[in-house]
Design an enzyme around this catalytic site. Structure first.
Site, short mmCIF file in Angstrom:
data_model
loop_
_atom_site.label_atom_id
_atom_site.label_comp_id
_atom_site.label_asym_id
_atom_site.label_seq_id
_atom_site.Cartn_x
_atom_site.Cartn_y
_atom_site.Cartn_z
N CYS A 128 0.81 -1.23 0.00
CA CYS A 128 0.00 0.00 0.00
C CYS A 128 0.84 1.28 0.00
O CYS A 128 0.55 2.23 -0.74
CB CYS A 128 -0.94 -0.01 1.20
SG CYS A 128 -0.19 -0.61 2.71
N HIS A 248 -2.82 6.29 4.60
CA HIS A 248 -1.39 6.38 4.88
C HIS A 248 -0.90 7.76 4.44
O HIS A 248 -1.24 8.23 3.35
CB HIS A 248 -0.60 5.33 4.10
CG HIS A 248 -0.77 3.92 4.60
ND1 HIS A 248 -1.47 3.59 5.73
CD2 HIS A 248 -0.30 2.75 4.08
CE1 HIS A 248 -1.41 2.26 5.90
NE2 HIS A 248 -0.72 1.74 4.91
#
Ligand code: A2P
Length: 344
Positions: A128, A248
């Protein structure tokens, strides 16, 4: 043609997002098959208004499946990918099991869709943190050449799965009641010690590996080079877990090949780039935020600054929803791209 799509790990943090996104896919769907472990078999999930029953994953699960989206951990991919491929399915795997396998394309559709052409019914979806970073770095490399990347991440707990999200919630509840929080999952369910994530910052994601780097950090280093096709790119990473649920954030330092590029040049370049939204207006306190990235497919870039000392050095703040572009959307986007390219 209509396609049967299987989701392996349908009850997981990523699997649930895959199901949500599949409701709106441009791929003509014949059927959706939801697979998980025996524990979940028989539960139902609503898909486009009808209940779909979750089934246990077995070697026979893939009969008639055209596309299998795997997100149930590397051991499940290793256990079932052959059965899936032998049944004729194209496997798109969200685990790290095959990412660095030279035979397996590692793909971010905005960056290296051409790598899909020689697939052997198995495509790897990157880590990710890597995915959102390369979406922003690819146009910079194409325009100005890229020499070096140093990244520090601020990663959401959802990247460690449903149990890690629950752990953060439980710790917050305990702390509010004045009780001692319990830690059993983070920083890594496979490691000996577990630390509180609520009100904390943990500089460990995944287990430790060579040279004092964690596997997560090596994933960012190696996957960035593979996806961008730049084996000599200098990359270093520090991966950190923060008490955020979704999204994130990354502080990324880059050195490009030219020293005449301005912040305005980079803003204009990224504003045109596929999958990128520039949010960069310090005067109006506009910059990417994890909370604003939730459920969005794009990667958000802001805080673009020239390094005070290095003429070809820039700093960027890069944010994206780790479960969407970092996982479920990138996997489904690979499938949609392959259907468009007539590869499935
Ligand atoms: P289950 O809920 O039945 O255990 P997360 O990454 O959020 O923790 O999710 C992990 C996913 O992997 C879940 O959907 C989980 O299903 C699935 N999973 C775990 N073990 C198996 C297994 N043996 N076979 C298939 N899926 C599995």
């Amino acid at each position: 043609k209509e396609y049967t799509v299987a989701v392996v790990g349908a009850t997981g943090a990523v699997g649930q997002k895959m199901i949500q996104l599949l409701e709106h896919t441009e791929i003509p769907l014949k059927k959706v098959k939801l697979l998980a472990s025996k524990r979940s078999a028989g539960k139902t999930v609503s898909f486009k208004g009808t209940d779909v029953t979750i089934e246990e994953t077995t070697d026979q699960s893939f009969e008639g499946v055209d596309i299998a989206l795997f997100s149930a951990g590397g051991s499940i991919t290793t256990r079932f990918e052959q059965a899936a491929r032998q049944s004729g399915a194209v496997v798109i795997d969200n685990t790290s099991a095959f990412r660095m396998d030279p035979e397996t394309p590692l793909v971010v559709p905005e960056v290296n869709p051409e790598a899909l052409a020689n697939h052997k019914q198995l495509i790897a979806n990157p880590n990710c943190s890597t995915t959102q970073m390369v979406v922003a770095l690819k146009p910079i490399h194409e325009a100005y050449g890229l020499d070096r990347v140093i990244v520090s991440t601020y990663q959401a707990v959802s990247g460690a799965g449903v149990e890690a999200i629950e752990e953060l919630d439980q710790q917050n509840a305990s702390l509010l009641k004045g009780e001692k929080p319990q830690a059993a999952i983070l920083p890594s369910s496979g490691d000996k010690n577990h630390y509180q994530i609520a009100y904390n910052v943990i500089p460990q994601i995944d287990l430790f590996a060579e040279e004092g780097y964690t596997f997560e950090e090596w994933k960012m280093i190696n996957e960035t080079k593979k996806i961008m096709g730049l084996p000599d790119l200098k990359v270093s990473a520090t991966c950190v877990r923060v008490p955020v649920k979704y999204g994130h954030s990354e502080s990324v330092y880059i050195e490009i090949d030219r020293d005449d590029v301005t912040v305005t040049d980079l803003q204009a370049l990224l504003a045109q780039a596929d999958g990128v939204i520039v949010q960069d207006d310090p005067a109006n306190q506009l910059y990417p935020l994890a909370t604003e990235s939730e459920d969005k497919k794009e990667t958000f870039v802001g805080r673009i600054r020239k390094d005070p000392d290095v003429a070809n050095g820039f700093h960027l703040w890069i944010v994206s929803d780790n479960l969407i572009k970092g996982a479920a959307w990138n996997s489904l986007q690979i499938a949609e791209t392959m259907v468009k390219m007539k590869l499935i």
